[in-house]
Design an enzyme around this catalytic site. Structure first.
Site, PDB file in Angstrom:
ATOM      1  N   VAL A 106      36.557-100.376  97.599  1.00  0.00           N
ATOM      2  CA  VAL A 106      36.327 -99.013  97.939  1.00  0.00           C
ATOM      3  C   VAL A 106      37.748 -98.330  98.834  1.00  0.00           C
ATOM      4  O   VAL A 106      38.195 -97.340  98.414  1.00  0.00           O
ATOM      5  CB  VAL A 106      35.015 -98.553  99.015  1.00  0.00           C
ATOM      6  CG1 VAL A 106      35.051 -97.227  99.573  1.00  0.00           C
ATOM      7  CG2 VAL A 106      33.738 -98.995  98.313  1.00  0.00           C
ATOM      8  N   TYR A 107      38.374 -99.187  99.607  1.00  0.00           N
ATOM      9  CA  TYR A 107      39.535 -98.831 100.184  1.00  0.00           C
ATOM     10  C   TYR A 107      40.572 -98.675  99.058  1.00  0.00           C
ATOM     11  O   TYR A 107      41.270 -97.713  98.972  1.00  0.00           O
ATOM     12  CB  TYR A 107      40.157 -99.889 101.144  1.00  0.00           C
ATOM     13  CG  TYR A 107      41.452 -99.780 101.937  1.00  0.00           C
ATOM     14  CD1 TYR A 107      41.557 -98.703 102.753  1.00  0.00           C
ATOM     15  CD2 TYR A 107      42.477-100.356 101.272  1.00  0.00           C
ATOM     16  CE1 TYR A 107      42.911 -98.502 103.296  1.00  0.00           C
ATOM     17  CE2 TYR A 107      43.837 -99.990 101.762  1.00  0.00           C
ATOM     18  CZ  TYR A 107      43.883 -99.233 102.615  1.00  0.00           C
ATOM     19  OH  TYR A 107      45.162 -98.752 103.391  1.00  0.00           O
TER      20      TYR A 107
END
Length: 282
Positions: free
Chosen positions: A154-155
């Site tokens: 997600v980062y």
């Protein structure tokens, strides 16, 4: 060349790490006014003592994931006649875990802070820059925007999105003859709290003072991209030349990318979100 002397700058996540360092350096270079947004009251108080001797600084406690609050604050700047010449979108968080362990709140908050907030704040301030015929937007992305990294999905997604949006914006500003410059910064791990515990096998972990200086130099030179260290420039080339499995081998077995976050601790939460603070806090 972007002139810093006499200008007004706004830095998000600017009360710690490279955000704080960039703020000090901007004032040392003659910036007329610095506005610092940060989510941590404790960081703001520490930054107030650190920065006030260098010049005029305004601090605002701001959670940039709150779009309504961001837009209201931007409108207040317009109402009071504050013209932002330099916007440094620096705030960010990281949640390190396998994707299946991410809660939906983790996903929403990471994308809100790392991606959407940059777009909303820039969208709010950009009309003023265009109307004045100049300004500079700096978006702090990450080398993670150029590689895939397990347990960082997600980062990484948030930073891939920032990189694509930021350079698309640059082209729009240039094609429109607006005079507004856009710089995209893609740093490797920086030796600050946000990535505490990270290990790097071959590529050196970046030092905050050097990173801050290089970003300001990139601003002054109207750089399109700033890759740190320079070897990061090779990542798109490797991705284009090597088969995927070969690239995985090079990045993970030789450079140790996939294991670099195994001992990750990060900054301890202050109750305002997971491992919070700008890349400035990296």
């Amino acid at each position: 060349m972007t002139e810093i002397t006499g200008r007004t700058a706004l830095i998000t996540g600017g009360a710690s790490g490279i955000g704080l360092l960039m703020g000090r350096m901007l004032l040392e270079r003659g910036a007329a006014r610095l506005i610092v947004w940060d989510a941590s009251e404790a960081n703001i108080e520490a930054a107030r003592a650190a920065l006030n001797p260098f010049g005029a600084v305004t601090f605002v406690r701001m959670d940039v994931s709150d779009t309504d609050a961001v837009l209201a604050a931007a409108e207040r700047l317009e109402t009071e006649g504050t013209k932002i010449d330099l916007l440094i979108n620096n705030a960010g968080i990281v949640v390190r875990k396998p994707f299946l362990e991410h809660g939906h709140a983790d996903i929403d908050r990471t994308l809100a802070i790392n991606t959407a907030a940059l777009m909303h704040l820039t969208r709010a301030l950009l009309p003023g820059m265009v109307a004045r015929g100049g300004g500079h937007v700096v978006n702090i992305a990450s080398a993670a925007a150029l590689v895939t990294n397990p347990n960082m999905s997600v980062y990484a997604a948030s930073k891939w999105a920032v990189t694509g949006w930021s350079d698309s914006l640059r082209q729009e500003m240039e094609r429109g003859g607006t005079g507004v410059r856009v710089t995209t910064v893609l740093p490797y791990y920086i030796d600050t709290g946000m990535f505490e515990g990270v290990r790097s096998r071959i590529i050196p972990i970046l030092q905050p003072e050097d990173v801050a200086r290089r970003i300001l130099r990139a601003i002054e030179r109207n750089a399109v991209f700033l890759h740190m260290p320079s070897i990061v420039r090779l990542l798109p080339l490797l991705r284009g030349l090597l088969p995927t499995r070969a690239l995985d081998f090079v990045l993970n077995r030789i450079f140790g990318v996939s294991s670099s976050m195994d001992d990750f601790k990060g900054r301890q939460s202050t109750g305002e979100g997971p491992v919070e603070g700008g890349r400035g806090s990296r």
